[in-house]
Scaffold this motif. Sequence first.
Motif, mmCIF file in Angstrom:
data_model
loop_
_atom_site.group_PDB
_atom_site.id
_atom_site.type_symbol
_atom_site.label_atom_id
_atom_site.label_comp_id
_atom_site.label_asym_id
_atom_site.label_seq_id
_atom_site.Cartn_x
_atom_site.Cartn_y
_atom_site.Cartn_z
ATOM 1 N N GLN A 202 80.246 4.567 -20.810
ATOM 2 C CA GLN A 202 79.121 4.076 -21.767
ATOM 3 C C GLN A 202 77.975 4.037 -20.964
ATOM 4 N N ASP A 203 76.650 3.572 -21.738
ATOM 5 C CA ASP A 203 75.335 3.451 -21.460
ATOM 6 C C ASP A 203 75.294 2.581 -20.032
ATOM 7 N N PHE A 204 76.048 1.541 -19.953
ATOM 8 C CA PHE A 204 75.912 0.536 -19.063
ATOM 9 C C PHE A 204 76.275 1.149 -17.772
ATOM 10 N N GLY A 233 67.655 7.266 -18.998
ATOM 11 C CA GLY A 233 67.331 6.673 -17.802
ATOM 12 C C GLY A 233 67.471 7.352 -16.370
ATOM 13 N N LEU A 234 68.350 8.474 -16.694
ATOM 14 C CA LEU A 234 68.534 9.417 -15.510
ATOM 15 C C LEU A 234 67.347 10.013 -15.075
ATOM 16 N N VAL A 235 66.276 10.063 -15.535
ATOM 17 C CA VAL A 235 65.011 10.538 -15.194
ATOM 18 C C VAL A 235 64.647 9.801 -13.730
ATOM 19 N N GLN A 236 65.154 8.525 -13.597
ATOM 20 C CA GLN A 236 65.046 7.985 -12.236
ATOM 21 C C GLN A 236 65.521 8.595 -10.992
ATOM 22 N N LEU A 237 66.433 9.667 -11.477
ATOM 23 C CA LEU A 237 67.343 10.212 -10.283
ATOM 24 C C LEU A 237 66.351 11.514 -10.028
ATOM 25 N N GLN A 238 65.181 11.474 -9.465
ATOM 26 C CA GLN A 238 64.260 12.542 -9.152
ATOM 27 C C GLN A 238 64.925 13.504 -8.335
ATOM 28 N N ASP A 239 65.736 13.304 -7.506
ATOM 29 C CA ASP A 239 66.371 14.240 -6.725
ATOM 30 C C ASP A 239 67.535 15.170 -7.303
ATOM 31 N N LEU A 240 67.741 14.806 -8.584
ATOM 32 C CA LEU A 240 68.889 15.411 -9.206
ATOM 33 C C LEU A 240 68.581 17.018 -9.336
ATOM 34 N N GLU A 241 69.530 17.909 -8.845
ATOM 35 C CA GLU A 241 69.317 19.362 -9.036
ATOM 36 C C GLU A 241 69.995 20.045 -10.204
#
Length: 270
Positions: A202-204, A233-241
Amino acid sequence: MFPFPQVMLEQMQGVVRLELSGCNDFTEAGLWSSLHGRITSLSVSDCINVADDAVAAISQLLPNLGELNLQAYHVTDTALAYFTAKQGRATHTLRLHSCWEITNHGVVNVVHSLPNLTVLSLSVTDDGVELVAENLRRLRGLDLSWCPRLTDTALEYIACDLHKLEELVLDRCVRITDTGLSYLSTMSSLRSLYLRWCCQVQDFGMKHLLGMKSLRLLSLAGCPLLTTTGLSGLVQLQDLEELELTNCPGATPELFKYFSQHLPRCVVIE
């Protein structure tokens, strides 16, 4: 065209990488008569006559085997008992697909006979994962997909002991929850995480992943409980490819647009 696959193999003594798929005329006797010691990579799938004795042939005839990919429905713990420490010096990759009859007894032999494994794929329980995590500390890739009995406890074992792990596949591990993701969030080496069709995430759980700055690939395909809010919130993972959101109800056109603006270097699979 040779009449039998084993006859073909006898004509190819220089082969070091061999793949046999859908060879239903091929027998275990054929393996005994045709395998040669130069082979370093062997893949066998959808060959209906392959069972425990085939692994006996592989373990005894291929001393330099580094990679074994085996998809067979009738392989049991007996097969894994054929592996020895001598085999373990060379073998670094073992993938056992659809080997549903293997139990923790077989896992015990794998971890003791093949201590140098860096890539492993198999179906196990939590206790089996504990054996793997305690004994195969060199693992960099672990595939536990389609393990319906696996729980968050297994992820705790992985996070505590497999500090070099870079890729973890948990596709269709339907009992994994956000608690399990909290354990994984401590793994600084993990670069690829597959959670396809993990129906209790889930979201948590997404909040736990936000601290995993080493992640480069994340698959959440088919996770039905994730909402647009949780995914954004996954935009915080800036190195995600790469981010896979196929068949994910919370992935809306507006969310994909948001990702294109805030994760411009990430390939988002719709």
